[in-house]
Design an enzyme around this catalytic site. Structure first.
Site, PDB file in Angstrom:
ATOM      1  CB  SER A 206     -18.860 -26.596 -30.165  1.00  0.00           C
ATOM      2  OG  SER A 206     -19.196 -26.216 -31.465  1.00  0.00           O
ATOM      3  CG  HIS A 259     -14.535 -27.760 -29.129  1.00  0.00           C
ATOM      4  ND1 HIS A 259     -13.971 -27.918 -30.376  1.00  0.00           N
ATOM      5  CD2 HIS A 259     -15.748 -27.179 -29.345  1.00  0.00           C
ATOM      6  CE1 HIS A 259     -14.791 -27.463 -31.302  1.00  0.00           C
ATOM      7  NE2 HIS A 259     -15.872 -27.005 -30.701  1.00  0.00           N
TER       8      HIS A 259
END
Length: 284
Positions: A206, A259
């Site tokens: 991610s 993230h």
């Protein structure tokens, strides 16, 4: 018969063929193992066609190419890729570079191993520092390898689709180097952020995905002639997804630190690369 270049997709090839038709240059597509080869039979127009091909390759989304498809395109034109399954495989391979594909398949192999009875072995070998006994900072690979582990099919599919789509764009348009930097940096630094926020038990690509999202978006904003970009609507979706990760609405643990860290890495590298390319052209 002179080949003026190759394009990975039939749709892009047809758009360019339609544009050349408006310049009174007849160009024929020939399907190859690497995509679509563009062939011109009139040798007197080959140099002009090659020049136009280079311009198209640098920025295939210019308005003039879209207009050419409307003005000169034919609804009867078809490119035969054989069976539909073969066409999908070919588009998958030609839509990305070697680094994109290698990383894609490594993540799939790791996920398969974790679901075929080797989860403990894989986690022991690839997890972050401190996740298992005996994992210390001398095992430097652990700063990166958590990025290769995924703990659910949805997690894997979501990350790999974005990785193939955007990583493939970066690698095929700008080369392997910028994507490799993104992969290594966004696969390590965001992991440190995540570790400080939640501890060592995490994994997934991610952080790298958010890096390629940020990189592609800012390059499209600052350097559109580089040939890559991300619509603002897609960027908005990813930002909303990032914000939702801080709530309980998604019903799953989210690596919010990775993230945010990945997004900042991608934006920073995109800003640097777009600035460097501009300075290089000015110097020339």
């Amino acid at each position: 018969m002179i080949e003026i270049g190759q394009l990975p997709h039939a749709r892009a090839a047809q758009a360019f063929i339609d544009y050349l038709k408006g310049l009174d240059i007849e160009c024929v597509p020939v399907v190859t193992a690497n995509g679509v080869s563009l062939v011109v039979y009139d040798e007197t127009k080959a140099e002009q066609a090659k020049h136009e091909f280079e311009l198209f390759r640098q920025n295939p989304y210019q308005k003039k190419y879209l207009e050419a498809s409307w003005d000169n395109g034919s609804t009867q034109t078809k490119l035969d890729y054989g069976s539909s399954s073969l066409g999908l495989v070919q588009q998958f391979i030609t839509g990305a570079g070697p680094l994109t594909l290698i990383t894609f398949f490594i993540c799939m192999v790791v996920f398969a191993a974790m679901n075929l009875g080797f989860a403990n072995h894989v986690f022991s070998a690839l997890s972050f520092f401190g996740a298992v006994p005996g994992s210390d900072f001398s095992q430097v690979w652990r700063a990166f390898t958590p990025s290769l582990m995924h703990f659910s099919a949805m997690h894997l599919i979501f990350n790999l689709l974005w990785w193939w789509y955007l990583g493939g764009k970066i690698e095929t348009k700008l080369g392997t180097r910028p994507l490799l930097i993104l992969l290594v940096v966004a696969g390590t630094l965001p992991s440190l952020v995540q570790y400080m926020m939640t501890g060592p038990n995490f994994g997934g690509l991610s952080g790298v995905v958010y890096a390629v999202v940020g990189y592609t978006w800012i390059m499209g904003q600052r350097k559109p002639d580089a040939g890559i970009g991300l619509p603002n609507s897609y960027m908005t979706f990813m930002l909303i997804w990032l914000v939702l990760g801080f709530t309980d609405l998604l019903g799953m643990p989210i690596a919010n630190g990775a993230h945010i860290g990945g997004l900042l890495v991608g934006l920073a590298q995109g800003f640097f690369d777009s600035q460097r390319q501009s300075n290089t052209r000015v110097d020339q």
